[in-house]
Design a protein around this motif. Structure first.
Motif, PDB file in Angstrom:
ATOM      1  N   VAL A 138      20.403 132.431   2.314  1.00  0.00           N
ATOM      2  CA  VAL A 138      19.554 131.376   2.867  1.00  0.00           C
ATOM      3  C   VAL A 138      19.439 131.630   4.366  1.00  0.00           C
ATOM      4  N   LYS A 139      18.220 131.655   4.868  1.00  0.00           N
ATOM      5  CA  LYS A 139      17.990 131.840   6.294  1.00  0.00           C
ATOM      6  C   LYS A 139      17.719 130.492   6.937  1.00  0.00           C
ATOM      7  N   VAL A 140      18.356 130.272   8.080  1.00  0.00           N
ATOM      8  CA  VAL A 140      18.126 129.060   8.861  1.00  0.00           C
ATOM      9  C   VAL A 140      17.913 129.468  10.310  1.00  0.00           C
ATOM     10  N   GLU A 141      17.270 128.604  11.061  1.00  0.00           N
ATOM     11  CA  GLU A 141      17.029 128.880  12.470  1.00  0.00           C
ATOM     12  C   GLU A 141      17.691 127.810  13.319  1.00  0.00           C
ATOM     13  N   ILE A 142      18.503 128.270  14.263  1.00  0.00           N
ATOM     14  CA  ILE A 142      19.199 127.365  15.180  1.00  0.00           C
ATOM     15  C   ILE A 142      18.971 127.890  16.591  1.00  0.00           C
ATOM     16  N   THR A 152      19.645 122.929  -0.072  1.00  0.00           N
ATOM     17  CA  THR A 152      19.009 121.823   0.653  1.00  0.00           C
ATOM     18  C   THR A 152      19.960 121.240   1.687  1.00  0.00           C
ATOM     19  N   ALA A 153      21.218 121.060   1.316  1.00  0.00           N
ATOM     20  CA  ALA A 153      22.204 120.508   2.248  1.00  0.00           C
ATOM     21  C   ALA A 153      22.441 121.456   3.425  1.00  0.00           C
ATOM     22  N   LEU A 154      22.499 122.749   3.147  1.00  0.00           N
ATOM     23  CA  LEU A 154      22.695 123.729   4.220  1.00  0.00           C
ATOM     24  C   LEU A 154      21.525 123.689   5.195  1.00  0.00           C
ATOM     25  N   ASP A 169      16.289 128.852  18.050  1.00  0.00           N
ATOM     26  CA  ASP A 169      15.374 129.993  18.015  1.00  0.00           C
ATOM     27  C   ASP A 169      16.035 131.301  17.579  1.00  0.00           C
ATOM     28  N   ARG A 170      17.188 131.198  16.955  1.00  0.00           N
ATOM     29  CA  ARG A 170      17.858 132.377  16.402  1.00  0.00           C
ATOM     30  C   ARG A 170      17.995 132.194  14.904  1.00  0.00           C
ATOM     31  N   GLU A 171      17.783 133.270  14.185  1.00  0.00           N
ATOM     32  CA  GLU A 171      17.864 133.211  12.730  1.00  0.00           C
ATOM     33  C   GLU A 171      19.257 133.627  12.269  1.00  0.00           C
ATOM     34  N   TYR A 172      19.789 132.858  11.325  1.00  0.00           N
ATOM     35  CA  TYR A 172      21.095 133.142  10.729  1.00  0.00           C
ATOM     36  C   TYR A 172      20.921 133.155   9.219  1.00  0.00           C
ATOM     37  N   GLN A 173      21.692 133.986   8.571  1.00  0.00           N
ATOM     38  CA  GLN A 173      21.630 134.059   7.107  1.00  0.00           C
ATOM     39  C   GLN A 173      23.019 133.755   6.548  1.00  0.00           C
ATOM     40  N   PHE A 174      23.048 132.912   5.519  1.00  0.00           N
ATOM     41  CA  PHE A 174      24.295 132.508   4.880  1.00  0.00           C
ATOM     42  C   PHE A 174      24.174 132.679   3.375  1.00  0.00           C
ATOM     43  N   ALA A 175      25.294 132.985   2.739  1.00  0.00           N
ATOM     44  CA  ALA A 175      25.346 133.003   1.279  1.00  0.00           C
ATOM     45  C   ALA A 175      25.574 131.566   0.827  1.00  0.00           C
ATOM     46  N   CYS A 176      24.842 131.158  -0.194  1.00  0.00           N
ATOM     47  CA  CYS A 176      24.876 129.750  -0.576  1.00  0.00           C
ATOM     48  C   CYS A 176      24.554 129.590  -2.054  1.00  0.00           C
ATOM     49  N   GLU A 177      25.250 128.660  -2.703  1.00  0.00           N
ATOM     50  CA  GLU A 177      24.933 128.290  -4.078  1.00  0.00           C
ATOM     51  C   GLU A 177      23.557 127.613  -4.072  1.00  0.00           C
ATOM     52  N   PRO A 178      22.749 127.823  -5.100  1.00  0.00           N
ATOM     53  CA  PRO A 178      21.407 127.209  -5.123  1.00  0.00           C
ATOM     54  C   PRO A 178      21.427 125.689  -4.932  1.00  0.00           C
ATOM     55  N   GLU A 179      22.395 125.013  -5.519  1.00  0.00           N
ATOM     56  CA  GLU A 179      22.440 123.548  -5.406  1.00  0.00           C
ATOM     57  C   GLU A 179      22.879 123.081  -4.013  1.00  0.00           C
ATOM     58  N   GLU A 180      23.385 123.984  -3.178  1.00  0.00           N
ATOM     59  CA  GLU A 180      23.801 123.629  -1.819  1.00  0.00           C
ATOM     60  C   GLU A 180      22.749 123.996  -0.778  1.00  0.00           C
ATOM     61  N   ALA A 211      21.741 120.524   7.263  1.00  0.00           N
ATOM     62  CA  ALA A 211      22.814 120.634   8.254  1.00  0.00           C
ATOM     63  C   ALA A 211      22.388 121.531   9.410  1.00  0.00           C
ATOM     64  N   ALA A 212      21.733 122.641   9.098  1.00  0.00           N
ATOM     65  CA  ALA A 212      21.264 123.556  10.142  1.00  0.00           C
ATOM     66  C   ALA A 212      20.212 122.878  11.021  1.00  0.00           C
ATOM     67  N   SER A 213      19.329 122.122  10.412  1.00  0.00           N
ATOM     68  CA  SER A 213      18.301 121.413  11.163  1.00  0.00           C
ATOM     69  C   SER A 213      18.939 120.375  12.090  1.00  0.00           C
ATOM     70  N   TYR A 214      19.910 119.653  11.586  1.00  0.00           N
ATOM     71  CA  TYR A 214      20.611 118.646  12.390  1.00  0.00           C
ATOM     72  C   TYR A 214      21.343 119.319  13.550  1.00  0.00           C
ATOM     73  N   LEU A 215      22.026 120.424  13.263  1.00  0.00           N
ATOM     74  CA  LEU A 215      22.741 121.154  14.307  1.00  0.00           C
ATOM     75  C   LEU A 215      21.765 121.677  15.363  1.00  0.00           C
ATOM     76  N   ASP A 216      20.637 122.207  14.930  1.00  0.00           N
ATOM     77  CA  ASP A 216      19.620 122.693  15.861  1.00  0.00           C
ATOM     78  C   ASP A 216      19.165 121.564  16.784  1.00  0.00           C
ATOM     79  N   GLU A 217      18.904 120.410  16.202  1.00  0.00           N
ATOM     80  CA  GLU A 217      18.466 119.248  16.987  1.00  0.00           C
ATOM     81  C   GLU A 217      19.522 118.852  18.014  1.00  0.00           C
TER      82      GLU A 217
END
Length: 102
Positions: free
Chosen positions: A9-13, A28-30, A15-26, A33-39
């Motif tokens: 799963v790629k997220v942006e915090i 949306t939460a990831l 303006d930097r992109e990070y990739q994490f391994a994640c279970e499919p059901e997690e 969380a990344a969006s909240y942390l970015d904010e």
């Protein structure tokens, strides 16, 4: 976490992109969380002078830790108050029932 179901799963915090391994059901939460942390990190960056990414991350982590500890303390106080009230009501109920049975 089984390796077969883990997805990148790629997220942006900040303006930097990070990739994490994640279970499919997690996923949306990831992302939430990344969006909240970015904010929160953007808020710290805008509120101070020029800071390194590391300093912004540490300041944000300290702010979030402080909020978490305050919430845990408030929750413990609330639980203690509710438990006390339940005990008091149970005692009143016992007294009422015992008075009725006598």
């Amino acid at each position: 976490m089984s390796k077969a179901s883990v997805e990148p799963v790629k997220v942006e915090i900040l303006d930097r992109e990070y990739q994490f391994a994640c279970e499919p059901e997690e996923r949306t939460a990831l992302k939430a969380a990344a969006s909240y942390l970015d904010e929160r990190m953007r808020s710290v960056r805008e509120g101070g002078s020029l800071m390194s990414l590391e300093r912004i991350a540490v300041m944000t982590a300290l702010n979030l830790s402080d909020e978490l500890l305050k919430m845990e303390k408030t929750e413990a106080h609330r639980k203690e108050h509710v438990d006390s009230r339940i005990r008091m009501l149970a005692d009143e109920l016992d007294d009422a029932l015992n008075g009725h049975l006598s």
